[in-house]
Structures are given as structure tokens and as C-alpha cells.
Design an enzyme around this catalytic site. Structure first.
Site, PDB file in Angstrom:
ATOM      1  CD  GLU A  85      -1.868   4.334   2.952  1.00  0.00           C
ATOM      2  OE1 GLU A  85      -2.929   5.563   3.283  1.00  0.00           O
ATOM      3  OE2 GLU A  85      -1.725   3.951   2.234  1.00  0.00           O
TER       4      GLU A  85
ATOM      5  CG  HIS B  27      -1.908  -1.031   1.147  1.00  0.00           C
ATOM      6  ND1 HIS B  27      -3.079  -1.053   2.703  1.00  0.00           N
ATOM      7  CD2 HIS B  27      -2.471  -1.725   0.688  1.00  0.00           C
ATOM      8  CE1 HIS B  27      -3.969  -2.020   1.611  1.00  0.00           C
ATOM      9  NE2 HIS B  27      -3.256  -2.654   0.910  1.00  0.00           N
TER      10      HIS B  27
END
Length: 150
Positions: A56, A54
Site C-alpha cells: 500500500e 509495504h
């Protein structure tokens, strides 16, 4: 950070999200970590390093956990940090909470398309993290994910 600075960083995160290889069943997200000095510390985007990473997570993985720039940093994410995940042991919300970052800026909340009830914003706020939403940039962040939302 001023609202104008927050908007400029989010627009850059949206640009990063366009680098994501489109995938069925996964959002295309961009994330940028900015230090309290206004300089970029790290960035990442969905599927940047593998099929399950992902945005982040990718940005945070580029820094040591004890990087002193994280203490006053803001993370900009085009989508609310995930609060449920099948592909990894830790969600993006948990990764942020394990870091010294105490400010998160998002463009839009995760719709119930893949997760019935994402509560990333709520969990961050409960832990004392400031969360700012920029809903006027949500359409631009959603547009990158048209392959899922049509």
C-alpha cells in the site's frame, strides 16, 4: 464497483504479490489503487523499491497526496493494511487514513504470525472508511505466503 469488478482487481493484486521477493518475517502483498472511473491509478507490492516497503505504501508513494483521483478511489490489498510497524514511522492504515481514499478491499486479515493483533480493518472502519473483505480469495493470497505459513 460491482463485486465482479472488485474480484477482478483483487485477482490482479494477487498477481502483483507474486512479484515480491520472498522474505523471512515479511508478507508478500500486492496493492492496486483504482479510481472511481474504474481505471488503475497506481499499484505496488511488498519490497518493490526497498527491503521494507509495504504494498500500500509503495502504491501511495507513486502519487502526490493531493491527486484528485484518490478522492473516489478504492485501494485493493491482498492483506489487511498493517496497524503496527517497526520499519517505518507510519503504518499502512495511517497512510490510507491520511489520503482521501475511503474504500479498501482486502482478501484476508493479517494472521497473528508477525503481529499479535492487527487492527487495520477496525481502525479504518472507525474512521468511516468502507472495508470489504473477499474471503473466497484469501486462499490465493495466502498461497503466495506459503514460505511463512508452513
Amino acid at each position: 464497483m460491482t463485486l465482479a469488478e472488485d474480484r477482478a482487481w483483487m485477482e490482479r493484486a494477487i498477481d502483483l504479490s507474486r512479484k515480491c521477493p520472498p522474505a523471512e518475517g515479511a508478507f508478500s502483498v500486492g496493492a492496486i489503487i483504482v479510481g472511481d472511473d474504474g481505471e488503475e491509478v497506481a499499484h505496488g507490492y511488498s519490497r518493490e523499491t526497498d527491503a521494507h516497503v509495504h504494498a500500500e505504501e509503495s502504491a501511495l508513494a507513486k502519487l502526490p497526496v493531493d491527486d484528485n483521483r484518490l478522492a473516489g478511489a478504492t485501494i485493493y490489498s491482498t492483506l489487511e493494511p498493517c496497524s503496527e510497524r517497526r520499519s517505518r514511522p507510519l503504518t499502512c492504515t495511517q497512510l490510507i487514513l491520511r489520503s482521501p481514499i475511503r474504500r479498501v478491499v482486502i482478501a484476508w486479515r493479517e494472521p497473528s504470525l508477525l503481529v499479535a493483533d492487527c487492527v487495520g480493518v477496525e481502525k479504518l472502519r472507525e474512521a468511516g472508511v468502507e472495508v470489504l473483505e473477499l474471503p473466497d480469495l484469501a486462499d490465493a493470497a495466502r498461497a503466495v505466503n506459503a514460505h511463512l505459513l508452513e
